[in-house]
Every structure is written in structure tokens, then in C-alpha cells.
Design an enzyme around this catalytic site. Structure first.
Site, short mmCIF file in Angstrom:
data_model
loop_
_atom_site.label_atom_id
_atom_site.label_comp_id
_atom_site.label_asym_id
_atom_site.label_seq_id
_atom_site.Cartn_x
_atom_site.Cartn_y
_atom_site.Cartn_z
N THR A 198 50.78 -37.90 62.53
CA THR A 198 51.98 -38.68 62.89
C THR A 198 51.56 -40.15 63.03
O THR A 198 51.47 -40.85 62.05
CB THR A 198 52.64 -38.13 64.17
OG1 THR A 198 51.65 -37.97 65.20
CG2 THR A 198 53.30 -36.79 63.89
N THR A 201 49.93 -33.36 73.28
CA THR A 201 50.14 -34.03 72.01
C THR A 201 48.98 -34.00 71.07
O THR A 201 48.40 -35.00 70.74
CB THR A 201 50.52 -35.47 72.18
OG1 THR A 201 51.58 -35.49 73.06
CG2 THR A 201 50.98 -36.06 70.87
N ASN A 252 54.85 -47.54 70.71
CA ASN A 252 55.74 -46.63 71.42
C ASN A 252 57.08 -47.26 71.78
O ASN A 252 58.04 -46.54 72.09
CB ASN A 252 55.04 -46.06 72.65
CG ASN A 252 54.03 -45.01 72.26
OD1 ASN A 252 54.37 -43.88 71.94
ND2 ASN A 252 52.76 -45.38 72.24
N THR A 283 62.90 -45.77 66.37
CA THR A 283 63.64 -46.66 65.49
C THR A 283 62.79 -47.32 64.43
O THR A 283 63.32 -47.88 63.49
CB THR A 283 64.33 -47.75 66.32
OG1 THR A 283 63.33 -48.46 67.09
CG2 THR A 283 65.35 -47.15 67.26
#
Length: 408
Positions: free
Chosen positions: A158, A195, A403, A408
């Protein structure tokens, strides 16, 4: 590249999940992300004994429920399917249906039973999976151009800046045994499984219950000893597959070479954990905190994790500020029994506190040390024989930038 870290245990820095016999892996772009690879898989030639550990976050994502259910059927899986970009977390009944469908699609493609497939997702929370894109991706997964371990390692990422892989080789019962691993993780990393995804494969013949016990033991010393930002994710897990292709006698705690296997599994897991910590979002340094002289291993773990989790410590290291007071402060609020008048602290080779009191040290020398890519903090509590080590990273401006605009 191959190096020896312990007698007869070799680390292959370019090794990966297909270094052990009987595994292949691949990845492709199915359209979840705009351009990057986003669907990856690992496949064993045969069903493999499997163990897993999972995030403690109470909002566990749908894929975790499906994977735990798969493993529970006969403690074996044969393949893992991973998507990145969408976490399939907080997605209700539809999310669970999608996770089941994802499992069924890949099982049908491979011609195996559904419960032999584990599924996992990573990415944005609260968004449903684009199942038509995943279906199309699965249909293309057997094409030769997609079958490549490097593509798998890239497909699971990611916000990571690099792939993370490793393998070790050693002998059991005179047979060559390999353990390989791949991982992803960069943000929302905190002790108690968070995570991160880690996939470990081995061709060792290992009894399932012993494999599960080994993974839990190793996790407490490795994956659960890293932190980036104190946030625990909804999706993360570690899976270990053992397909027995090495043809050694079945391994369990009573096998004379069990400790060799356990040590190798710990080495793979520690290396992957440190790679995750070093790749923390915006990080410039790996930080290692060793606490020794504790009354118990549990106390040493909690104190080391408290220090590595301190934003004040992390920002000081980013700024190469030898502010040892922040370290002492973190020790003090760790809620572990200490004797302040016995605590000593060193920044790498530079002692800064002895028996609870500051020592004179050259500030410029300390600043130079803190500018290194790997920074070590050593705490001696002088209360016992127990010790533990935790890993993390510095906290930078880039972490906020990444972050602040993740969605967006």
C-alpha cells in the site's frame, strides 16, 4: 547474497516465499489501484499445514473471518489470495459475501476446495471490493507473465516504499529445509499485530499444532515488538504454510532439531519485522530499543515498546537530538516496576544516564550518532536477568503529509 548468522543457518537476502520447494507466486494489476499491481497470490503444490495469528482490533475485516474459517476445517491451506487498495473492512454482510466469493473464485481457478484458500485484503477501510475486477484478475492469474514472486511482493503493498522478503536455509534430519517470507506494512503499525501482512512458507514437515505454537511464540518476539505510529489495523495477519516437501521426519517440540527450526522461523520473522519498522511512513531511520536487567521478560517488552512508541522519542531521533530525558520519561510511565536510581541509558555506544543520573557526553558526537540510518537505545534496569528488544522508526514531517491525504 548469502550470509551465516548462526551455525549452519544461512540467510538468503534475495530469498523469498518461493525459495522453499513446492511454491509459486504471482501478481497482476486488476484495476483496484490506478496503475500499480494490486492482486497477488501464493500457491503450494500440495495442501500445507497452516497456522495464523491475527490483529487484536475488534473491527476485524471480513477476510480474516473467512481465512480463520478456512484454516479451521482441516488446519491446511494450499493457496493465499491477496488484494491491495481496498481493505474490505467495516463493509457488513456484503463485505463478508465478497470475501467468500473471492475465496471461491480462486479455489475454482485452481481446482481445489474453497477451504484450501486463504484470502486477505489491505487498503482503504469502509469501501466494498470491486468484485468484477477481482474476478477478471483471477481469471488471468495463470498466465505466465503474471507468475513471478517479485510481482506478488509488489501486489501486496500500500504505502510501502519497497518490497520486503527474506529466506533462510538449514538442515533437518540431513535434509535441506528452507523458510521464506514476504511482508507489507508501513503505517498503522503497533504491537499486538497491526497494519501488516506477513506470509511465511516452508518446505519443512511440521505438525500443525507445533507450527501454531511456534508461530505464536515467535510473533511475541518479533511482529509484536514493532511500532510505527501506535495505530492497530483491522486487517493484519501472519500466515505460515508448511508443505512437507523437504521430506524430513515430522517436526514437533520433541524432535531433537526442533530448536533449529524455531530459531530459523524467528530469524525470518525478525528480519521481516525490522524491514516493516524501517519502512514506516515517512521514516528515515530504524530505531532499536533494547531493555535488559529487567525483573521479567514481560516487563522488558513493555518498557521497550513504550520507549519505541513515544512520539517525543521518535521526533527527537528524527531531529538527531540526544534528549535522553524523553527516554527516561517513557520508562517512568511504562507502568512497570523499576528502581529509578538504578536505571542506565545509552545512545548506541554513548552512555548518557547512569544509576538514574545524567552523565557528561559530547553533544556533537551524540548528534552524529543519531544521524545514522540505524539508531540503538540501550536501557539497563539492573533489577534482574530478563531482556527484550523492540523496533520502530523516527517520526517525520512526511508521516503527516502521507496520512493527511491518505483517502483523498
Amino acid at each position: 547474497m548469502q550470509t551465516t548468522i548462526k551455525k549452519k543457518l544461512h540467510v538468503l537476502t534475495n530469498g523469498n516465499v518461493t525459495t522453499p520447494e513446492g511454491y509459486k507466486a504471482g501478481g497482476l494489476h486488476c484495476g483496484i489501484k490506478k496503475y500499480k499491481l494490486d492482486l497477488g497470490w501464493i500457491q503450494s503444490d500440495v495442501p500445507a499445514n497452516t497456522a495464523g495469528v491475527y490483529t487484536t482490533n475488534q473491527f476485524q475485516a471480513a477476510p480474516l473471518h473467512v481465512t480463520k474459517e478456512s484454516i479451521a476445517v482441516e488446519n491446511k491451506i494450499q493457496a493465499i489470495l491477496v488484494n491491495s487498495g481496498v481493505a474490505n473492512a467495516c463493509t457488513g454482510d456484503k463485505g463478508l459475501e465478497d470475501a467468500y466469493e473471492m475465496r471461491h473464485l480462486f479455489a475454482s481457478k485452481l481446482g481445489i476446495e474453497d477451504h484450501l484458500v486463504a484470502v486477505t485484503s489491505t487498503g482503504l477501510i469502509g469501501t466494498h471490493l470491486p468484485m468484477e475486477k477481482i474476478k477478471a484478475g483471477v481469471s488471468e492469474s495463470d498466465k505466465s507473465e503474471h507468475i513471478d514472486t517479485d510481482r506478488f511482493e509488489k501486489a501486496i503493498l500500500t504505502t510501502d516504499t519497497c518490497v520486503k522478503h527474506i529466506a533462510v536455509q538449514f538442515e533437518i534430519d540431513g535434509k535441506k529445509v528452507s523458510i521464506g517470507g514476504a511482508a507489507k506494512g508501513s503505517g498503522m503499525i503497533h504491537p499486538n499485530m497491526a497494519t501488516m501482512l506477513a506470509f511465511v512458507t516452508t518446505d519443512a514437515n511440521v505438525e500443525q499444532e507445533s507450527l501454531s505454537n511456534a508461530l505464536k511464540q515467535v510473533t511475541n518476539k518479533t511482529y509484536n515488538m514493532i511500532t510505527v505510529d501506535g495505530d492497530s489495523s483491522t486487517n493484519d495477519m501472519v500466515l505460515v504454510m508448511a508443505n512437507g516437501k523437504a521430506n524430513n521426519a515430522p517436526l514437533n517440540e520433541n524432535h531433537p532439531e526442533w530448536e533449529k527450526f524455531l530459531d530459523a522461523l524467528e530469524q525470518v520473522s525478525q528480519i521481516l519485522a525490522k524491514k516493516i519498522a524501517r519502512d514506516g511512513e515517512g521514516a528515515t531511520k530504524l530505531v532499536e530499543v533494547e531493555v535488559k536487567g529487567a525483573q521479567s521478560e514481560e516487563a522488558a517488552r513493555k518498557i521497550s515498546k513504550t520507549i519505541i512508541s513515544s512520539n517525543l522519542v521518535k521526533t527527537a531521533i528524527y531531529g538527531a537530538d540526544p534528549n535522553w530525558g524523553r527516554i527516561v520519561c517513557a520508562i517512568g510511565y511504562s507502568e512497570q516496576p523499576i528502581l529509578p536510581e538504578k536505571v542506565s541509558v545509552a545512545l548506541g555506544p554513548i552512555p548518557v544516564v547512569e544509576n538514574g543520573l545524567p552523565l557528561y557526553f559530547d553533544e556533537e558526537v551524540a548528534k552524529d550518532y543519531l544521524q545514522q540510518e540505524t539508531v540503538s537505545i540501550v536501557v539497563d534496569l539492573q533489577q534482574g536477568e530478563a531482556s527484550a528488544t523492540a523496533w520502530g522508526c523516527d517520526l517525520t514531517y512526511d508521516y503527516v503529509k502521507i496520512n493527511a491525504s491518505y483517502r483523498t
